[in-house]
Structures are given as C-alpha cells and as structure tokens.
Design a protein around this motif. Structure first.
Motif, PDB file in Angstrom:
ATOM      1  N   GLY A  38       0.794  -1.225   0.000  1.00 42.46           N
ATOM      2  CA  GLY A  38       0.000   0.000   0.000  1.00 42.46           C
ATOM      3  C   GLY A  38       0.822   1.269   0.000  1.00 42.46           C
ATOM      4  O   GLY A  38       0.271   2.368   0.103  1.00 42.46           O
ATOM      5  N   THR A  39       2.117   1.146  -0.144  1.00 43.88           N
ATOM      6  CA  THR A  39       3.017   2.305  -0.153  1.00 43.88           C
ATOM      7  C   THR A  39       3.084   2.945  -1.536  1.00 43.88           C
ATOM      8  O   THR A  39       3.095   4.168  -1.652  1.00 43.88           O
ATOM      9  N   TRP A  40       3.149   2.119  -2.566  1.00 43.63           N
ATOM     10  CA  TRP A  40       3.187   2.593  -3.950  1.00 43.63           C
ATOM     11  C   TRP A  40       1.745   2.552  -4.436  1.00 43.63           C
ATOM     12  O   TRP A  40       1.262   1.541  -4.947  1.00 43.63           O
ATOM     13  N   VAL A  41       1.033   3.655  -4.257  1.00 40.59           N
ATOM     14  CA  VAL A  41      -0.417   3.712  -4.444  1.00 40.59           C
ATOM     15  C   VAL A  41      -0.823   3.652  -5.911  1.00 40.59           C
ATOM     16  O   VAL A  41      -1.798   2.999  -6.269  1.00 40.59           O
ATOM     17  N   HIS A  42      -0.098   4.357  -6.765  1.00 40.61           N
ATOM     18  CA  HIS A  42      -0.385   4.373  -8.210  1.00 40.61           C
ATOM     19  C   HIS A  42       0.928   4.267  -8.971  1.00 40.61           C
ATOM     20  O   HIS A  42       1.935   4.856  -8.579  1.00 40.61           O
ATOM     21  N   LEU A  43       0.881   3.540 -10.074  1.00 41.41           N
ATOM     22  CA  LEU A  43       2.051   3.386 -10.956  1.00 41.41           C
ATOM     23  C   LEU A  43       1.556   3.439 -12.395  1.00 41.41           C
ATOM     24  O   LEU A  43       0.780   2.578 -12.832  1.00 41.41           O
ATOM     25  N   TRP A  44       1.966   4.482 -13.113  1.00 40.26           N
ATOM     26  CA  TRP A  44       1.522   4.704 -14.487  1.00 40.26           C
ATOM     27  C   TRP A  44       2.722   4.870 -15.400  1.00 40.26           C
ATOM     28  O   TRP A  44       3.655   5.619 -15.083  1.00 40.26           O
ATOM     29  N   ARG A  45       2.696   4.223 -16.547  1.00 36.67           N
ATOM     30  CA  ARG A  45       3.730   4.386 -17.566  1.00 36.67           C
ATOM     31  C   ARG A  45       3.487   5.683 -18.317  1.00 36.67           C
ATOM     32  O   ARG A  45       2.351   6.049 -18.606  1.00 36.67           O
ATOM     33  N   VAL A  46       4.565   6.374 -18.679  1.00 33.37           N
ATOM     34  CA  VAL A  46       4.483   7.563 -19.519  1.00 33.37           C
ATOM     35  C   VAL A  46       4.675   7.093 -20.961  1.00 33.37           C
ATOM     36  O   VAL A  46       5.734   6.553 -21.305  1.00 33.37           O
ATOM     37  N   VAL A  47       3.673   7.281 -21.782  1.00 33.52           N
ATOM     38  CA  VAL A  47       3.691   6.784 -23.158  1.00 33.52           C
ATOM     39  C   VAL A  47       4.877   7.378 -23.922  1.00 33.52           C
ATOM     40  O   VAL A  47       5.128   8.590 -23.884  1.00 33.52           O
ATOM     41  N   GLY A  48       5.605   6.500 -24.598  1.00 32.23           N
ATOM     42  CA  GLY A  48       6.706   6.926 -25.443  1.00 32.23           C
ATOM     43  C   GLY A  48       8.014   7.179 -24.718  1.00 32.23           C
ATOM     44  O   GLY A  48       8.991   7.612 -25.336  1.00 32.23           O
ATOM     45  N   HIS A  49       8.065   6.922 -23.410  1.00 32.83           N
ATOM     46  CA  HIS A  49       9.280   7.157 -22.619  1.00 32.83           C
ATOM     47  C   HIS A  49       9.546   5.952 -21.722  1.00 32.83           C
ATOM     48  O   HIS A  49       8.631   5.207 -21.393  1.00 32.83           O
ATOM     49  N   TYR A  50      10.785   5.795 -21.311  1.00 27.73           N
ATOM     50  CA  TYR A  50      11.109   4.795 -20.289  1.00 27.73           C
ATOM     51  C   TYR A  50      10.973   5.528 -18.962  1.00 27.73           C
ATOM     52  O   TYR A  50      11.957   5.893 -18.325  1.00 27.73           O
ATOM     53  N   SER A  51       9.725   5.818 -18.599  1.00 28.79           N
ATOM     54  CA  SER A  51       9.400   6.652 -17.446  1.00 28.79           C
ATOM     55  C   SER A  51       8.104   6.173 -16.821  1.00 28.79           C
ATOM     56  O   SER A  51       7.304   5.496 -17.457  1.00 28.79           O
ATOM     57  N   ASN A  52       7.924   6.581 -15.560  1.00 30.25           N
ATOM     58  CA  ASN A  52       6.641   6.354 -14.917  1.00 30.25           C
ATOM     59  C   ASN A  52       6.284   7.549 -14.063  1.00 30.25           C
ATOM     60  O   ASN A  52       7.142   8.346 -13.685  1.00 30.25           O
ATOM     61  N   VAL A  53       4.990   7.679 -13.800  1.00 32.67           N
ATOM     62  CA  VAL A  53       4.457   8.651 -12.865  1.00 32.67           C
ATOM     63  C   VAL A  53       3.792   7.829 -11.780  1.00 32.67           C
ATOM     64  O   VAL A  53       2.982   6.942 -12.063  1.00 32.67           O
TER      65      VAL A  53
END
Length: 95
Positions: A38-53
C-alpha cells in the motif's frame, strides 16, 4: 503523506544482458512488494518514454527518500518529487 514522483530511467545500452535482466526482475519484484504493502499507491507508464508517474504514501520525505534509494534501478533514474496535499474542492473533502 502523499508524493507524486516521476521517474525517468536510462539504463546503459551496453549493460551486460544478464545483469540487465536481473536488474529489471529485481525492480519489478520491489515495485510489486511496495504496491502490495500500500506504499506505492499508483504506478503509471508515460507513453513513449522509459518513465513512470507514481503516487507514494509514506510518513514523510525521509521515508520516500529511503524507499527510492531501495529501488534497484535507482542509480539509472532521474527523479522529480512533488509533495501533495488535499484540495479543498476535492470530492473527498466535501462528502
């Protein structure tokens, strides 16, 4: 305390394939562990990048710092952190 975190990853392209595979497997395992806790509440990929929000819920900035340093990919990340607080017009603040 909630934090919005953007992580941009830059793994060296010449990293040994076995080392890379192990690194990515350990990163995935750690991310899943933190989500299940429950610590990492949301994990979203950033389209077109090797990134996450992501959104993390931790006691304070020091706890977030320690958590981010625990990520196997941390040495290859550029990280931007924004502390979050409730908005007075949010539905959660106006039942």
């Amino acid at each position: 305390m909630l934090f919005h975190v953007r992580m941009d990853v830059a793994v060296p392209p010449d990293l040994d394939p076995e080392v890379r595979a192990d690194l990515l497997a350990r990163e995935k395992a750690r991310a899943l562990e933190l989500q299940r806790a429950g610590t990492w509440v949301h994990l979203w990929r950033v389209v077109g990048h090797y990134s996450n929000v992501s959104v993390f819920e931790v006691p304070d900035g020091t706890a977030l710092h320690d958590l981010l340093w625990s990520l196997p990919l941390f040495p290859y990340m550029t990280i931007e952190v924004t502390a979050l607080t409730a908005h007075p017009s949010a539905l959660s603040e106006n039942p």
